[in-house]
Design a protein around this motif. Sequence first.
Motif, PDB file in Angstrom:
ATOM      1  N   LEU A  29      19.458  52.523  30.633  1.00 50.16           N
ATOM      2  CA  LEU A  29      19.370  53.327  29.422  1.00 50.16           C
ATOM      3  C   LEU A  29      19.102  52.403  28.250  1.00 50.16           C
ATOM      4  O   LEU A  29      19.649  51.293  28.180  1.00 50.16           O
ATOM      5  N   THR A  30      18.268  52.860  27.328  1.00 44.58           N
ATOM      6  CA  THR A  30      17.980  52.022  26.159  1.00 44.58           C
ATOM      7  C   THR A  30      19.193  51.889  25.248  1.00 44.58           C
ATOM      8  O   THR A  30      19.276  50.959  24.464  1.00 44.58           O
ATOM      9  N   GLY A  31      20.125  52.830  25.328  1.00 43.73           N
ATOM     10  CA  GLY A  31      21.350  52.739  24.542  1.00 43.73           C
ATOM     11  C   GLY A  31      21.303  53.503  23.245  1.00 43.73           C
ATOM     12  O   GLY A  31      22.299  54.078  22.811  1.00 43.73           O
ATOM     13  N   ASP A  32      20.141  53.556  22.602  1.00 39.77           N
ATOM     14  CA  ASP A  32      20.033  54.275  21.337  1.00 39.77           C
ATOM     15  C   ASP A  32      19.364  55.625  21.508  1.00 39.77           C
ATOM     16  O   ASP A  32      19.199  56.373  20.536  1.00 39.77           O
ATOM     17  N   GLY A  33      18.947  55.950  22.731  1.00 39.61           N
ATOM     18  CA  GLY A  33      18.331  57.251  22.986  1.00 39.61           C
ATOM     19  C   GLY A  33      16.876  57.349  22.595  1.00 39.61           C
ATOM     20  O   GLY A  33      16.244  58.380  22.832  1.00 39.61           O
ATOM     21  N   LEU A  34      16.323  56.274  22.011  1.00 41.03           N
ATOM     22  CA  LEU A  34      14.913  56.316  21.618  1.00 41.03           C
ATOM     23  C   LEU A  34      14.032  56.166  22.852  1.00 41.03           C
ATOM     24  O   LEU A  34      14.179  55.195  23.606  1.00 41.03           O
ATOM     25  N   PRO A  35      13.108  57.075  23.090  1.00 42.82           N
ATOM     26  CA  PRO A  35      12.256  56.960  24.276  1.00 42.82           C
ATOM     27  C   PRO A  35      11.233  55.842  24.126  1.00 42.82           C
ATOM     28  O   PRO A  35      10.747  55.567  23.034  1.00 42.82           O
ATOM     29  N   VAL A  36      10.917  55.209  25.239  1.00 43.51           N
ATOM     30  CA  VAL A  36       9.851  54.203  25.276  1.00 43.51           C
ATOM     31  C   VAL A  36       8.523  54.941  25.367  1.00 43.51           C
ATOM     32  O   VAL A  36       8.328  55.788  26.235  1.00 43.51           O
ATOM     33  N   GLU A  37       7.591  54.629  24.465  1.00 44.76           N
ATOM     34  CA  GLU A  37       6.304  55.317  24.416  1.00 44.76           C
ATOM     35  C   GLU A  37       5.140  54.440  24.838  1.00 44.76           C
ATOM     36  O   GLU A  37       4.104  54.945  25.269  1.00 44.76           O
ATOM     37  N   LEU A  38       5.270  53.160  24.678  1.00 40.31           N
ATOM     38  CA  LEU A  38       4.180  52.241  25.017  1.00 40.31           C
ATOM     39  C   LEU A  38       4.710  51.160  25.941  1.00 40.31           C
ATOM     40  O   LEU A  38       5.327  50.199  25.505  1.00 40.31           O
ATOM     41  N   PRO A  39       4.495  51.291  27.262  1.00 44.01           N
ATOM     42  CA  PRO A  39       4.951  50.262  28.197  1.00 44.01           C
ATOM     43  C   PRO A  39       3.819  49.309  28.541  1.00 44.01           C
ATOM     44  O   PRO A  39       2.656  49.686  28.565  1.00 44.01           O
ATOM     45  N   THR A  40       4.149  48.079  28.810  1.00 45.15           N
ATOM     46  CA  THR A  40       3.149  47.116  29.256  1.00 45.15           C
ATOM     47  C   THR A  40       3.836  46.079  30.123  1.00 45.15           C
ATOM     48  O   THR A  40       4.897  45.553  29.756  1.00 45.15           O
ATOM     49  N   CYS A  41       3.272  45.832  31.303  1.00 42.81           N
ATOM     50  CA  CYS A  41       3.831  44.847  32.231  1.00 42.81           C
ATOM     51  C   CYS A  41       2.946  43.615  32.266  1.00 42.81           C
ATOM     52  O   CYS A  41       1.720  43.713  32.189  1.00 42.81           O
ATOM     53  N   HIS A  42       3.596  42.472  32.413  1.00 47.79           N
ATOM     54  CA  HIS A  42       2.838  41.236  32.562  1.00 47.79           C
ATOM     55  C   HIS A  42       2.012  41.331  33.842  1.00 47.79           C
ATOM     56  O   HIS A  42       2.498  41.809  34.873  1.00 47.79           O
ATOM     57  N   ARG A  45       1.182  39.180  36.001  1.00 49.30           N
ATOM     58  CA  ARG A  45       1.560  38.309  37.114  1.00 49.30           C
ATOM     59  C   ARG A  45       3.065  38.076  37.232  1.00 49.30           C
ATOM     60  O   ARG A  45       3.558  37.811  38.330  1.00 49.30           O
ATOM     61  N   LEU A  46       3.797  38.141  36.151  1.00 48.75           N
ATOM     62  CA  LEU A  46       5.214  37.795  36.137  1.00 48.75           C
ATOM     63  C   LEU A  46       6.087  39.051  36.070  1.00 48.75           C
ATOM     64  O   LEU A  46       5.628  40.101  35.606  1.00 48.75           O
ATOM     65  N   PRO A  47       7.351  38.974  36.509  1.00 50.91           N
ATOM     66  CA  PRO A  47       8.240  40.151  36.478  1.00 50.91           C
ATOM     67  C   PRO A  47       8.810  40.423  35.090  1.00 50.91           C
ATOM     68  O   PRO A  47      10.024  40.438  34.873  1.00 50.91           O
ATOM     69  N   LEU A  48       7.921  40.620  34.145  1.00 47.62           N
ATOM     70  CA  LEU A  48       8.293  40.890  32.757  1.00 47.62           C
ATOM     71  C   LEU A  48       7.614  42.176  32.294  1.00 47.62           C
ATOM     72  O   LEU A  48       6.467  42.437  32.642  1.00 47.62           O
ATOM     73  N   ALA A  49       8.338  42.952  31.516  1.00 43.09           N
ATOM     74  CA  ALA A  49       7.792  44.192  30.968  1.00 43.09           C
ATOM     75  C   ALA A  49       8.264  44.344  29.536  1.00 43.09           C
ATOM     76  O   ALA A  49       9.283  43.776  29.128  1.00 43.09           O
ATOM     77  N   ALA A  50       7.501  45.105  28.773  1.00 38.88           N
ATOM     78  CA  ALA A  50       7.872  45.389  27.386  1.00 38.88           C
ATOM     79  C   ALA A  50       7.551  46.846  27.093  1.00 38.88           C
ATOM     80  O   ALA A  50       6.715  47.470  27.762  1.00 38.88           O
ATOM     81  N   GLY A  51       8.210  47.384  26.107  1.00 44.79           N
ATOM     82  CA  GLY A  51       7.947  48.751  25.682  1.00 44.79           C
ATOM     83  C   GLY A  51       8.267  48.904  24.211  1.00 44.79           C
ATOM     84  O   GLY A  51       9.037  48.110  23.646  1.00 44.79           O
TER      85      GLY A  51
END
Length: 396
Positions: free
Chosen positions: A11-24, A26-32
């Motif tokens: 859970l993000t904790g603040d309830g704000l939904p992730v709208e823009l996800p992007t994964c690296h 090659r590496l096991p990293l993601a951002a949103g």
Amino acid sequence: MTDLAVVAHLLTGDGLPVELPTCHPRLPLAAGISTDEEADRSLVRVWDYSGGRLRALDAFDVAIFSGNMGDRQLPPAVWHPHEPVLTVADEALLRRWTPDGPAAPLPAPGWCEALAHSPDGRHLWAATSDGDDTSTVLDPATGATAPARWWDTGVGTHPSGELVATLCSDQGATFVLFARPGGPDGAMRQQRRALILDVDGYGAPLFSPDGRHLVLRGNAYVETLDVFAFPSLREVLHTVLARDEQWPRHNLAFGPQPGVLWIGTPGGTLVELDLEAREAVEHGDPSGAAVTALTATAGGELLVARAGGTLALLTVPTGNEPSAPAATADADAAAFLAGTGDVPADGELDGHLDFTDGTHDWDRAKLAEVTDASPADPTWLRLQAHMNRFSAQHAD
């Protein structure tokens, strides 16, 4: 029907939904990115998904992007193709996150609305909305910038790394442009062969993992899905997803099976679309929460964000379907490039293009002959027919 398995969730904790996800890639990293309207900021979140876990690494605020028309958008964010570096536009700066802490920021081109790395990672390509019909190439090592031909929205990289696809949008029509990397100052070398789509408002192009399909989401007027074969650019699928629902803008992903496209829906389901068999299967979720974003990891898992701030990592069994060898993607890219050529640096872009709508091929001479069009024809073709009739009447 594929059985999806939940590997991890948080859970993000603040309830704000992730709208823009992007994964690296090659590496096991993601951002949103989530938007906090009350705080008038966007929140960038970074996760590690190694070892079958989802672990929050960092979170930081950036400004909400506003275009030159005053429209509010999510700020562009992009991973370096090789290194663990995430670049996010934050007003006049390009913020850079690394696992060891922030790297020195770079100056952001004015009105930066889209970012992409060149496939070799040596340059950043920035699309701007300042109205001068140019884009910017930036060298992260030196901070030097150079102008280049205009593109917009986003960039999809073919798995061969030998070419990319991007958009050049206009209210009447959008060109899907293909380009070789490695141009002057690191710019794209846009190619003559192109696709044309009706109207504008499409999402960034998405190649399948084997490079055999190109997918476009749009548009500004109706939620459509267009799939084209590559390198032929023949239309495989055109469908309307919905007419009266607001779908998430980033809701398409290819898992480990290159011929299967996954689609996240506002009703909370994931649609498994087999592009070869033209068959679709819906996968429900016990929560029923709307999908707000969907992407694929470097290993082919699905990363699904839902309303309420939940994030889940799903595995997709591959069955017995073999992966296409890299040599096939390389050969397809070479075949495409052999049948086209670089767009000259001068003159109007569309005057240099030979394009297809997925069914018919068009060039300037063929378009000049069009004087009749039906209401069922795309907007760009009806406008062209009207202009041709006017020109013919004017000549008489």
